[in-house]
Design an enzyme around this catalytic site. Structure first.
Site, short mmCIF file in Angstrom:
data_model
loop_
_atom_site.label_atom_id
_atom_site.label_comp_id
_atom_site.label_asym_id
_atom_site.label_seq_id
_atom_site.Cartn_x
_atom_site.Cartn_y
_atom_site.Cartn_z
N PHE A 75 0.80 -1.22 0.00
CA PHE A 75 0.00 0.00 0.00
C PHE A 75 0.84 1.27 0.00
O PHE A 75 0.36 2.33 -0.42
CB PHE A 75 -0.93 0.02 1.22
CG PHE A 75 -0.24 0.36 2.52
CD1 PHE A 75 -0.07 1.68 2.91
CD2 PHE A 75 0.26 -0.64 3.35
CE1 PHE A 75 0.58 2.00 4.11
CE2 PHE A 75 0.91 -0.33 4.54
CZ PHE A 75 1.06 1.01 4.91
N SER A 125 5.68 -7.05 3.99
CA SER A 125 6.30 -7.39 5.27
C SER A 125 7.16 -8.64 5.12
O SER A 125 6.97 -9.45 4.21
CB SER A 125 5.23 -7.62 6.33
OG SER A 125 4.50 -8.81 6.06
N LYS A 160 -1.17 -7.45 -8.90
CA LYS A 160 -2.12 -7.44 -7.79
C LYS A 160 -1.69 -6.39 -6.78
O LYS A 160 -0.80 -6.60 -5.96
CB LYS A 160 -2.21 -8.79 -7.08
CG LYS A 160 -3.44 -8.87 -6.15
CD LYS A 160 -3.20 -9.60 -4.85
CE LYS A 160 -2.56 -8.77 -3.80
NZ LYS A 160 -3.41 -7.68 -3.24
N GLU A 170 9.61 -3.91 13.00
CA GLU A 170 9.29 -2.72 12.21
C GLU A 170 7.99 -2.09 12.73
O GLU A 170 6.96 -2.76 12.83
CB GLU A 170 9.14 -3.11 10.74
CG GLU A 170 8.92 -1.95 9.81
CD GLU A 170 8.88 -2.39 8.36
OE1 GLU A 170 9.39 -1.65 7.50
OE2 GLU A 170 8.34 -3.48 8.06
N GLU A 223 -5.11 -3.96 -1.70
CA GLU A 223 -6.53 -3.68 -1.71
C GLU A 223 -6.87 -2.40 -0.93
O GLU A 223 -7.99 -1.91 -0.98
CB GLU A 223 -7.32 -4.86 -1.13
CG GLU A 223 -6.97 -5.25 0.30
CD GLU A 223 -5.79 -6.22 0.40
OE1 GLU A 223 -5.73 -6.93 1.41
OE2 GLU A 223 -4.95 -6.25 -0.53
N ARG A 224 -5.86 -1.82 -0.23
CA ARG A 224 -6.11 -0.59 0.53
C ARG A 224 -6.15 0.65 -0.35
O ARG A 224 -6.85 1.61 -0.03
CB ARG A 224 -5.03 -0.42 1.61
CG ARG A 224 -4.97 -1.55 2.62
CD ARG A 224 -3.82 -1.33 3.59
NE ARG A 224 -3.62 -2.47 4.47
CZ ARG A 224 -2.67 -2.53 5.40
NH1 ARG A 224 -1.83 -1.51 5.56
NH2 ARG A 224 -2.54 -3.60 6.17
N CYS A 262 9.53 1.58 3.51
CA CYS A 262 10.50 0.56 3.86
C CYS A 262 11.92 1.13 3.89
O CYS A 262 12.83 0.51 4.42
CB CYS A 262 10.44 -0.62 2.89
SG CYS A 262 10.90 -0.22 1.20
#
Length: 493
Positions: free
Chosen positions: A141, A218, A165, A375, A168-169, A273
Site C-alpha cells: 500500500f 512485510s 495485484k 518494524e 486492496e487498501r 521501507c
C-alpha cells in the site's frame, strides 16, 4: 481487464479516506477463476509482444511515460486520497516510478546480448536474453505508483505480459496506470490488474502459467511468498520489512542531520521501507547534543490532511494501522524506553475521525527491546545510543533486517570503513534515504530480501528474462575428421 479486474467473488474490501476516517469505496476481491481469465488473456498477446522488436516496445514505454507525466497531478491527488500521504509526497511516488519507466525506454540497448567470434576452430558463441512469458507483481500500500512501475516497467519492456495485484487498501492508481498503458499503445491483456487478498496471492503463486513473481511487503509474508513460489517452480524476488539505522558520528553536522532525520523518519508518516526510524548517536555527548536539537524540530512538524500544502505528513493508511503504531509506542514504554515526544491520541481539529498519529520520539531504546527488533512503520523515531564506532557498525549489522542504513560524518575514512563493513544492502553516506537511482538496483539483505536478484536496473532485466547461450559452427563439408572425436567432450583447448 487491461485496466483492472476485480470480479469473480462476492467479497469486498473497504477503501478508506484516511484524512476523514470515512469509507469512500469498495474493491471486489478476486479469486482463482478471475486469475485464470487474466492469464488466458495474457497468453494470447504475449508471444506477439515478445516478437515485437525492442525499439517498437520502447516506443510504447516512451508514450506511457509522456501520458503519466501529463496526468501526474491527478495521479498524485488520487494516490493521496486513498493512501493519506500529502500530495507533494505522492508526486515523488509517481516520479520515482517514472524513472524506472525512463530506464526501460532504453531497453534496446540494455537487452543486447554477448558475442565471441572464434571461441574455437570455426566456432562462435553468443547469448541472448529472452522473456519468461507471464510475470506477476504483488505490491504494498505504501507506494501504489512507484513499486508497480518498478516491476511492470522492466517486465513488459523485455517482452513479458504482466499481471499486477496491488494492495486492496489503495488500488485506484495502479488501475489508472494500466489504463494509460493501453492508451500508450500496448495491446489489451498485456498489463492487467487483478484485485484480491491472500486468496489471490496464493492463486498467483500456484498458477502454472505464471513464470515469475515479484513481491514487496512485510518480511513474514515475503518469506511465505518466496517459499511457496519457489516450491511451485517460479522465479521469485520478495522484498520484506526494514529497520533502517542512521549512524551519527561526533563530527557530523547536526543541523543537517536533524533536517534529514525529520524527513526520513516522519515523511509519509513513516510508512516507507526505506524510512529511517532508528538514529544511533555515537558517544553520550553526541546523543545529548542531537536530542537537544531533535526535540524542537520534531515539535515543529505539522501534521495535516493529505491536501494540506503546509503539512509535513498526513494520516496513516487505516484505523487498524493507527492502532498498531500506538500499541508499539505502548510496548516501547513498557520495555523501559523514554517517551520524549508522545504522538498517541493525536487529533486533528476538524478531522477528528482521521487516522492521525503524532510524531513520536523515544530515547534510551536498547537492542533487546521488541520495539527495536520489529518494524513499527509509523511516525516514530527511536534513539539507540552507541558508545563507539564499533558498536555503531554492529547494531545494523546484527539486526534481522538489512534493507538500508546511513552514516552521517565528515570523516571520509570512517564513512568508507562503515560502508565496507556494515551488513546491509543499501548504504547512504550523508544521504538519509539511499534508494538507488533507476539504472542501479534496489534490494536489501537478510530478512529484508528473499531471492538473489534485486529490483529494476540490470538486476531487474536479468530477473524478468532467461539467458540462452548458443554455440555454433558452420562446417564446409571438406574436413577429413575422425568420427571418434565425436565421443569426446568438446573443449576449446
Amino acid at each position: 481487464m487491461a485496466g483492472g479486474a476485480g470480479g469473480g467473488s462476492a467479497r469486498t474490501h473497504d477503501i478508506w479516506n484516511p484524512s476523514t476516517g470515512e469509507v469512500q469505496a469498495q474493491v471486489p476481491l478476486g479469486d482463482a477463476a478471475l486469475l485464470d481469465k487474466a492469464v488466458e488473456a495474457a497468453k494470447k498477446v504475449q508471444p506477439e509482444w515478445a516478437a515485437t522488436n525492442p525499439q517498437r516496445r520502447a516506443r510504447v514505454m516512451f508514450e506511457f511515460k509522456r501520458l503519466v507525466e501529463n496526468e501526474k497531478q491527478a495521479l498524485a491527488e488520487l494516490l493521496s486520497s486513498e493512501h493519506g500521504k500529502v500530495v507533494d509526497d505522492a508526486h515523488g511516488d509517481v516520479q520515482r516510478g517514472l524513472e524506472v519507466i525512463e530506464y526501460a525506454c532504453g531497453i534496446p540497448q540494455a537487452l543486447k546480448g554477448e558475442y565471441t567470434q572464434g571461441a574455437g576452430p570455426g566456432i562462435d558463441v553468443y547469448s541472448m536474453r529472452q522473456p519468461l512469458g507471464i510475470g506477476a507483481g504483488i505490491t504494498p500500500f505504501n507506494f501504489p505508483a512507484m513499486i508497480p512501475m518498478w516491476m511492470f516497467g522492466m517486465a513488459v519492456a523485455v517482452g513479458n505480459a504482466f499481471i499486477l495485484k496491488p494492495s486492496e487498501r489503495d488500488p485506484s492508481v495502479p488501475v489508472r496506470l494500466a489504463e494509460l498503458f493501453v492508451e500508450a499503445g500496448a495491446p489489451e491483456g498485456l498489463l492487467q490488474v487483478v484485485h484480491g487478498d491472500k486468496e489471490m496471492v496464493d492463486a498467483i503463486l500456484d498458477h502454472q502459467d505464471i513464470a515469475a513473481v515479484s513481491f514487496v511487503g512485510s518480511s513474514d509474508i515475503a518469506h511465505y511468498v518466496y517459499k511457496r513460489g519457489v516450491a511451485a517452480g517460479k522465479r521469485v524476488q520478495a522484498m520484506g520489512g526494514a529497520k533502517n539505522h542512521g549512524i551519527v558520528m561526533p563530527d557530523a553536522d547536526l543541523d543537517q542531520v536533524v533536517n534529514d532525520l525529520a524527513g526520513a523518519a516522519f515523511g509519509s508518516a513513516g510508512e516507507r521501507c526505506m524510512a529511517l526510524p532508528v538514529v544511533v548517536p555515537v558517544g553520550e555527548d553526541t546523543a545529548t547534543r542531537l536530542r537537544e536539537k531533535l526535540i524542537p524540530a520534531i515539535n515543529a512538524l505539522r501534521v495535516g490532511v493529505a491536501t494540506d500544502k503546509d503539512a509535513h505528513y498526513g494520516p496513516v493508511v487505516t484505523p487498524e494501522h493507527k492502532k498498531r503504531i500506538e500499541q508499539w509506542i505502548d510496548t516501547a514504554e513498557k520495555e523501559g524506553a523514554e517517551v520524549v515526544i508522545d504522538g498517541r491520541g493525536f487529533s486533528l481539529q476538524g478531522h477528528e475521525d482521521g487516522f492521525f498519529v503524532g510524531p513520536t520520539l523515544l530515547d534510551h531504546v536498547t537492542p533487546k527491546m521488541e520495539s527495536y527488533q520489529e518494524e513499527i512503520f509509523g511516525p516514530v523515531l527511536q534513539i539507540v545510543r552507541a558508545k563507539d564506532f564499533e558498536e555503531a557498525v554492529r547494531l545494523p549489522s546484527e539486526h534481522q533486517y538489512g534493507n538500508g542504513v546511513a552514516i552521517f560524518t565528515r570523516n571520509g575514512h570512517a564513512a568508507r570503513e562503515f560502508a565496507h563493513r556494515v551488513n546491509v544492502g543499501m548504504v547512504g553516506i550523508n544521504v538519509p534515504i539511499p534508494v538507488p537511482v533507476s539504472y542501479h538496483s534496489f534490494g536489501g539483505w537478510k530478512r529484508s530480501g528473499f531471492g538473489d536478484t534485486d529490483q529494476y536496473g540490470q538486476e531487474g532485466l536479468k530477473f524478468w528474462t532467461k539467458a540462452k547461450k548458443v554455440t555454433q559452427r558452420w562446417p564446409d563439408g571438406t574436413a577429413d575428421a575422425d568420427n571418434k572425436d565425436a565421443f569426446i567432450i568438446p573443449t576449446m583447448g
